[in-house]
Design an enzyme around this catalytic site. Structure first.
Site, mmCIF file in Angstrom:
data_model
loop_
_atom_site.group_PDB
_atom_site.id
_atom_site.type_symbol
_atom_site.label_atom_id
_atom_site.label_comp_id
_atom_site.label_asym_id
_atom_site.label_seq_id
_atom_site.Cartn_x
_atom_site.Cartn_y
_atom_site.Cartn_z
ATOM 1 N N ARG A 143 70.487 63.542 50.843
ATOM 2 C CA ARG A 143 71.693 62.764 51.168
ATOM 3 C C ARG A 143 72.698 63.552 52.015
ATOM 4 O O ARG A 143 73.694 63.000 52.460
ATOM 5 C CB ARG A 143 72.356 62.236 49.891
ATOM 6 C CG ARG A 143 72.917 63.292 48.958
ATOM 7 C CD ARG A 143 73.652 62.640 47.788
ATOM 8 N NE ARG A 143 74.109 63.611 46.795
ATOM 9 C CZ ARG A 143 74.963 63.339 45.821
ATOM 10 N NH1 ARG A 143 75.488 62.143 45.702
ATOM 11 N NH2 ARG A 143 75.313 64.278 44.955
ATOM 12 N N HIS B 107 70.241 55.143 45.227
ATOM 13 C CA HIS B 107 71.400 55.134 44.306
ATOM 14 C C HIS B 107 72.394 54.050 44.745
ATOM 15 O O HIS B 107 73.491 54.336 45.232
ATOM 16 C CB HIS B 107 72.026 56.532 44.379
ATOM 17 C CG HIS B 107 73.065 56.857 43.381
ATOM 18 N ND1 HIS B 107 74.182 56.072 43.159
ATOM 19 C CD2 HIS B 107 73.172 57.916 42.544
ATOM 20 C CE1 HIS B 107 74.930 56.646 42.238
ATOM 21 N NE2 HIS B 107 74.334 57.771 41.852
ATOM 22 N N GLU C 132 70.337 51.542 40.225
ATOM 23 C CA GLU C 132 69.572 52.444 41.084
ATOM 24 C C GLU C 132 68.083 52.302 40.784
ATOM 25 O O GLU C 132 67.693 52.203 39.621
ATOM 26 C CB GLU C 132 70.033 53.879 40.822
ATOM 27 C CG GLU C 132 71.552 54.025 40.852
ATOM 28 C CD GLU C 132 72.036 55.347 40.251
ATOM 29 O OE1 GLU C 132 71.298 56.344 40.311
ATOM 30 O OE2 GLU C 132 73.160 55.369 39.720
ATOM 31 N N GLN D 230 73.888 68.570 42.915
ATOM 32 C CA GLN D 230 73.401 67.376 42.225
ATOM 33 C C GLN D 230 72.646 66.458 43.202
ATOM 34 O O GLN D 230 73.025 66.329 44.366
ATOM 35 C CB GLN D 230 74.621 66.659 41.633
ATOM 36 C CG GLN D 230 74.370 65.259 41.150
ATOM 37 C CD GLN D 230 74.975 64.979 39.786
ATOM 38 O OE1 GLN D 230 74.737 65.714 38.843
ATOM 39 N NE2 GLN D 230 75.765 63.929 39.687
#
Ligand code: BG6
Length: 300
Positions: free
Chosen positions: A98, A167, A271, A93
Site C-alpha cells: 500500500r 481493506h 475487508e 502494519q
C-alpha cells in the site's frame, strides 16, 4: 504499457474514458469515467480511492484527514494489503504494497463501456525477504467495481507464504443503523476483546462500539444494508477465505492522526482477504487469484 481499445462499431462517446491527473498531494492518479460510474485510482498503493455510480452517493469512504504523501498510506478507499496483514514486529502494519507506487501495465476500454486497469507491484528492497513473486491488480469499472489481485510465485524452488486483503472502506449513512449479513454461524477472532475466538450467532451484525473482527473461513457474499442511504451493498468474492470487519469507534478514531474524530459514524470496513489461518502458501510457480466484486442496489 499496452492500451487496447476494441472500438469496432462502438461510438467514442460509449467507451469508458481514463484521464491521467495529479491527484491530492500531486500523487499520480487515474480518473475513470464509464457510462454508469466514475472511479479514481492512485498509483501509490494501486489504491482505489473512489467509486461512484451515477445518481448514487459515493460507495467508498475516504477520510477528509487522509495523507496523500509518497510512502504513506491513504486512509479510506481500498488499501491493498500484502504481503502481511496486521502488525509485524519491526515492520510496518499491513505490508508494504500500500506504500509503493505501482506500475500501470495495461488499460483496456471494453466496447461495452467498461474500463479495466492492470497494475503491477514493482520490485522493492523489502521484497528481498521473500522468494521471487509478481503481484498484479486488475481493477474493472462498470456498473460495479471488480478487483482482482493475482499473486504468482516466480521462484523455482521455494514456497511463498503471504497474506493479502482488500481493506475496503464503505461510506454509510450512519454506522449504528447499518446491518451486515452473511456472517452468521461463522467463528471469528475478536481483536478488541483480546483475540478471543467467538461465534457469530445473529443474522446481522450491528455496530454500537469498536469492532475489529477477523472471520476466517468466510467465503460467502457479505451484504451491508444501509437504511439511511437507502441502499444495499454487496461484497461478492472468489479466492478469499477471510472477511474482516472494522470500525474504530470514538477512542481509536481520536488516536488516529489521519482520521477525523467523528468520521467513524460514516464508515465501515468489510475487508476481503486471506489472512491469519487462511494465509496462502504458493508452491514454486503457483498462483493465487482473489476476485472481489462490489456492487450496490438502491432500496425503494
Ligand atoms: C484493520 C485492522 O484491518 O485495519 C485494525 O483489523 C486496524 O486492527 C485497521 O486498526 C487500520 O489499520 P491501519 O494500519 O490502516 O491504521
Amino acid at each position: 504499457m499496452t492500451t487496447s481499445a476494441s472500438a469496432v462499431k462502438t461510438k467514442p462517446e460509449d467507451l469508458g474514458r481514463v484521464t491521467f491527473l495529479d491527484g491530492q498531494g500531486e500523487l499520480p492518479m487515474l480518473e475513470i469515467t464509464t457510462p454508469w460510474s466514475t472511479a479514481e485510482i492512485y498509483l501509490q498503493g494501486a489504491h482505489v480511492t473512489q467509486f461512484k455510480k451515477k445518481d448514487e452517493s459515493p460507495l467508498l469512504f475516504l477520510s477528509q484527514c487522509s495523507r496523500f504523501v509518497e510512502g504513506q498510506p491513504i486512509r479510506g478507499g481500498i488499501p491493498v494489503i500484502f504481503p502481511w496483514f496486521g502488525p509485524r514486529e519491526g515492520l510496518g502494519q499491513h505490508g508494504y504494497a500500500r506504500l509503493k507506487a505501482w506500475d500501470l501495465k495495461e488499460l483496456t476500454q471494453v466496447p461495452d463501456g467498461s474500463v479495466s486497469v492492470r497494475l503491477g507491484l514493482p520490485g522493492c528492497p523489502e521484497a528481498s525477504a521473500y522468494p521471487a513473486y509478481t503481484a498484479d491488480y486488475i481493477v474493472t469499472v462498470n456498473q460495479s467495481l471488480t478487483l482482482q489481485l493475482i499473486i504468482t510465485n516466480q521462484s523455482r524452488d521455494a514456497a511463498f507464504s503471504f497474506e493479502d486483503c482488500l481493506h475496503t472502506y464503505f461510506d454509510v449513512g450512519d454506522v449504528t443503523a447499518i446491518a451486515i449479513s452473511g456472517l452468521k454461524g461463522l467463528s471469528y477472532i475478536d481483536t478488541v476483546a483480546g483475540f478471543v475466538e467467538k461465534t457469530e450467532t445473529s443474522d446481522t451484525l450491528r455496530i454500537a462500539g469498536e469492532v475489529d473482527r477477523i472471520y476466517p473461513n468466510s467465503t460467502g457474499t457479505v451484504a451491508i444494508f444501509d437504511p439511511r442511504l437507502s441502499r444495499k451493498i454487496l461484497v461478492e468474492k472468489q479466492g478469499s477465505a477471510s472477511t474482516v470487519v472494522w470500525n474504530p469507534w470514538i477512542a481509536k478514531a481520536r488516536r488516529m492522526s489521519d482520521f477525523g474524530d467523528e468520521e467513524y459514524e460514516r464508515m465501515v470496513c468489510v475487508e476481503s482477504g486471506n489472512v491469519a489461518s487462511n494465509g496462502i502458501s504458493l508452491p514454486p510457480g503457483g498462483s493465487s487469484n482473489m476476485t472481489v466484486k462490489l456492487s450496490s442496489v438502491t432500496l425503494k
